[in-house]
Scaffold this motif. Structure first.
Motif, PDB file in Angstrom:
ATOM      1  N   UNK A   1       0.837  -1.301  -0.172  1.00 49.85           N
ATOM      2  CA  UNK A   1       0.015   0.086  -0.107  1.00 49.85           C
ATOM      3  C   UNK A   1       0.806   1.340   0.089  1.00 49.85           C
ATOM      4  N   UNK A   2       0.296   2.125  -0.887  1.00 53.68           N
ATOM      5  CA  UNK A   2       1.087   3.590  -0.967  1.00 53.68           C
ATOM      6  C   UNK A   2       2.584   3.384  -1.380  1.00 53.68           C
ATOM      7  N   UNK A   3       2.724   2.551  -2.502  1.00 49.50           N
ATOM      8  CA  UNK A   3       4.239   2.321  -2.711  1.00 49.50           C
ATOM      9  C   UNK A   3       4.393   2.472  -4.302  1.00 49.50           C
ATOM     10  N   UNK A   4       3.244   3.329  -4.924  1.00 46.58           N
ATOM     11  CA  UNK A   4       3.512   3.574  -6.443  1.00 46.58           C
ATOM     12  C   UNK A   4       2.968   2.261  -7.240  1.00 46.58           C
ATOM     13  N   UNK A   5       2.034   1.559  -6.751  1.00 43.78           N
ATOM     14  CA  UNK A   5       1.734   0.381  -7.367  1.00 43.78           C
ATOM     15  C   UNK A   5       0.577   0.682  -8.487  1.00 43.78           C
ATOM     16  N   UNK A   6      -0.004   1.886  -8.301  1.00 42.56           N
ATOM     17  CA  UNK A   6      -0.904   2.343  -9.294  1.00 42.56           C
ATOM     18  C   UNK A   6      -0.143   2.672 -10.635  1.00 42.56           C
ATOM     19  N   UNK A   7       0.776   3.176 -10.497  1.00 48.18           N
ATOM     20  CA  UNK A   7       1.699   3.525 -11.648  1.00 48.18           C
ATOM     21  C   UNK A   7       2.206   2.279 -12.435  1.00 48.18           C
ATOM     22  N   UNK A   8       2.516   1.326 -11.563  1.00 49.67           N
ATOM     23  CA  UNK A   8       2.986   0.035 -12.127  1.00 49.67           C
ATOM     24  C   UNK A   8       1.751  -0.839 -12.692  1.00 49.67           C
ATOM     25  N   UNK A   9       0.747  -0.546 -11.906  1.00 52.15           N
ATOM     26  CA  UNK A   9      -0.409  -1.336 -12.563  1.00 52.15           C
ATOM     27  C   UNK A   9      -0.856  -0.692 -13.681  1.00 52.15           C
ATOM     28  N   UNK A  10      -0.503   0.832 -14.293  1.00 53.15           N
ATOM     29  CA  UNK A  10      -0.841   1.276 -15.408  1.00 53.15           C
ATOM     30  C   UNK A  10      -0.146   0.591 -16.292  1.00 53.15           C
ATOM     31  N   UNK A  11       1.322   0.761 -16.034  1.00 56.45           N
ATOM     32  CA  UNK A  11       2.213   0.343 -17.143  1.00 56.45           C
ATOM     33  C   UNK A  11       2.128  -1.238 -17.601  1.00 56.45           C
ATOM     34  N   UNK A  12       1.807  -2.131 -16.708  1.00 55.95           N
ATOM     35  CA  UNK A  12       1.375  -3.400 -16.776  1.00 55.95           C
ATOM     36  C   UNK A  12       0.283  -3.867 -17.800  1.00 55.95           C
ATOM     37  N   UNK A  13      -0.784  -2.881 -17.412  1.00 53.63           N
ATOM     38  CA  UNK A  13      -2.156  -2.782 -18.159  1.00 53.63           C
ATOM     39  C   UNK A  13      -1.943  -2.708 -19.628  1.00 53.63           C
ATOM     40  N   UNK A  14      -1.041  -1.717 -19.843  1.00 54.64           N
ATOM     41  CA  UNK A  14      -0.777  -1.377 -21.201  1.00 54.64           C
ATOM     42  C   UNK A  14      -0.033  -2.501 -21.828  1.00 54.64           C
ATOM     43  N   UNK A  15       0.889  -2.888 -21.153  1.00 55.61           N
ATOM     44  CA  UNK A  15       1.990  -3.978 -21.950  1.00 55.61           C
ATOM     45  C   UNK A  15       1.677  -5.501 -22.026  1.00 55.61           C
ATOM     46  N   UNK A  16       0.898  -5.990 -20.757  1.00 57.37           N
ATOM     47  CA  UNK A  16       0.553  -7.367 -20.968  1.00 57.37           C
ATOM     48  C   UNK A  16      -1.055  -7.550 -20.052  1.00 57.37           C
ATOM     49  N   UNK A  17      -1.672  -6.734 -20.820  1.00 57.11           N
ATOM     50  CA  UNK A  17      -3.161  -6.610 -20.330  1.00 57.11           C
ATOM     51  C   UNK A  17      -3.847  -7.981 -20.162  1.00 57.11           C
ATOM     52  N   UNK A  18      -3.773  -8.808 -20.970  1.00 50.94           N
ATOM     53  CA  UNK A  18      -4.562 -10.129 -20.980  1.00 50.94           C
ATOM     54  C   UNK A  18      -4.026 -11.102 -19.834  1.00 50.94           C
ATOM     55  N   UNK A  19      -2.601 -10.686 -19.484  1.00 50.36           N
ATOM     56  CA  UNK A  19      -2.149 -11.771 -18.687  1.00 50.36           C
ATOM     57  C   UNK A  19      -1.904 -11.055 -17.541  1.00 50.36           C
ATOM     58  N   UNK A  20      -2.472  -9.761 -17.190  1.00 49.43           N
ATOM     59  CA  UNK A  20      -2.346  -9.103 -15.909  1.00 49.43           C
ATOM     60  C   UNK A  20      -3.796  -8.912 -14.892  1.00 49.43           C
ATOM     61  N   UNK A  21      -3.727  -9.697 -14.064  1.00 49.22           N
ATOM     62  CA  UNK A  21      -4.960  -9.316 -13.136  1.00 49.22           C
ATOM     63  C   UNK A  21      -4.614  -8.591 -11.803  1.00 49.22           C
ATOM     64  N   UNK A  22      -5.328  -7.576 -11.740  1.00 53.68           N
ATOM     65  CA  UNK A  22      -5.126  -6.687 -10.682  1.00 53.68           C
ATOM     66  C   UNK A  22      -6.305  -6.913  -9.510  1.00 53.68           C
ATOM     67  N   UNK A  23      -5.972  -7.475  -8.628  1.00 49.94           N
ATOM     68  CA  UNK A  23      -7.058  -7.506  -7.480  1.00 49.94           C
ATOM     69  C   UNK A  23      -7.733  -6.171  -7.122  1.00 49.94           C
ATOM     70  N   UNK A  24      -8.922  -6.094  -7.234  1.00 51.08           N
ATOM     71  CA  UNK A  24      -9.404  -4.514  -6.750  1.00 51.08           C
ATOM     72  C   UNK A  24     -10.107  -4.067  -8.276  1.00 51.08           C
TER      73      UNK A  24
END
Length: 379
Positions: free
Chosen positions: A40-63
């Motif tokens: 929590x509060x470690x910049x994970x949203x920025x990382x989630x955004x990056x991974x969502x663009x690059x490996x969207x179909x193989x990336x599941x973010x809980x929440x």
């Protein structure tokens, strides 16, 4: 051809909308599962955004789900949030190849989902800054959760933090599960001798959330940290990404619609002088409240810089990556309205940044990484 949705975001934004520029599907190219523990509060949203663009179909973010252009699905539609083990198991079974599981989860979660062979990734942040960010983001102003189910934080009341006691009170009550939370999350289910203690929400575990941290719990967290394959540091976003690319032999992971600064700590209205100085005036207090995390983070930094040294990334490449990500190469709105010309728009922005850089080696890396990035549709 329209690909049937494989991720929650495709319920709300058709996958073919980004077919022309990004291509569908976007798959994690390795044959091992990954568990990304997003502290929590470690910049994970920025990382989630990056991974969502690059490996969207193989990336599941809980929440809350992110779209294929790397931004959250609009909150007002109250999108489906996968948070339960039974939901996650169904998604895992639907995958044709290993993928990435991420979220505010605990070490050992994949074992309870039937995955025994996987790589470990974690996000980390200097503990005092992490708690300061959480206090300001969620407790400075009255906050109503974006999710009808309450979300990870839920509703909060405002606080002016005019005294250290206010910090202590909120930390020991509303944020008690996040005191030394990085240590607790990395110790995970091993700290309670069970991989089957899943509640209805994988982002919580009463036995862990209420468990005081002791030496044995810390030792478990250190063991997990030592076995971690990749560390993402909040204040070293681009070096972290370049390490990831080097370790896994990836094409450049670039977010064309973002500057990779997501979910800031301020949550409306101005910042008072007291709030600006909250961290500097209370650092020792915040560190004393998170003494185990302070020790854990010290080791994490050491491991991170060892990885960086081994990857031997050219300084010019790091500078080029900063230039590529300093501003979005295209806005999500423009991408949506004019997807047919998106490639030309992005390429023109890359060329503009090349032309305004004097160093030829940096120019080379801007062009190589920008035009060879993983987000592009590859024919």
């Amino acid at each position: 051809m329209v690909i049937p949705f494989t991720t929650p975001a495709d319920h709300y934004i058709p996958s073919d909308r980004y077919q022309q520029i990004f291509g569908v599907p976007k798959i994690w190219p390795h044959n091992r599962w990954v568990h990304l523990i997003h502290n929590w509060r470690t910049g994970g949203s920025s990382l989630t955004a990056l991974l969502s663009v690059n490996v969207h179909d193989s990336y599941l973010k809980i929440g809350h789900p992110f779209t294929r252009c790397g931004w959250p699905v609009p909150y007002d539609v109250q999108p489906l949030q996968i948070t339960e083990a039974k939901q996650l198991k169904l998604w895992i079974k639907s995958q044709k190849s290993p993928a990435i599981l991420a979220g505010h989860t605990y070490a050992g979660m994949p074992l309870g989902l039937g995955i025994s062979d996987y790589d470990k990734w974690i996000t980390m942040r200097e503990p005092a800054s992490r708690m300061n960010s959480g206090l300001l983001r969620f407790h400075r102003k009255t906050l109503r959760s974006d999710s009808q189910d309450g979300g990870y934080v839920g509703k909060t009341k405002g606080c002016d933090f005019s005294s250290p006691q206010q910090i202590i009170d909120i930390s020991n009550n509303q944020l008690s599960h996040e005191l030394n939370g990085m240590t607790r999350r990395l110790a995970g289910y091993a700290a309670i001798n069970s991989h089957e203690s899943f509640s209805s929400d994988l982002e919580s575990c009463e036995l862990l959330d209420n468990k005081p941290i002791d030496q044995s719990t810390f030792d478990l967290a250190m063991d997990y940290l030592s076995a971690t394959n990749w560390i993402y540091l909040t204040d070293q976003v681009l070096p972290s990404i370049l390490i990831l690319e080097s370790l896994y032999g990836l094409k450049p992971f670039i977010h064309p619609c973002s500057d990779l600064i997501h979910n800031p700590q301020w949550n409306a209205s101005g910042v008072t002088r007291i709030q600006q100085s909250l961290l500097s005036e209370n650092r020792s207090l915040l560190e004393s409240l998170n003494q185990w995390d302070v020790k854990l983070f010290s080791r994490a930094k050491s491991l991170f810089w060892s990885m960086w040294k081994e990857c031997d990334v050219p300084p010019a490449r790091l500078k080029a990556r900063r230039i590529l990500q300093c501003k979005p190469l295209i806005s999500p709105v423009q991408l949506k309205k004019d997807s047919a010309n998106a490639r030309k728009v992005i390429e023109s922005k890359i060329n503009f940044r090349i032309q305004h850089e004097a160093d030829h080696e940096v120019q080379y890396w801007i062009e190589k990484d920008g035009l060879g990035a993983n987000f592009w549709k590859h024919l």
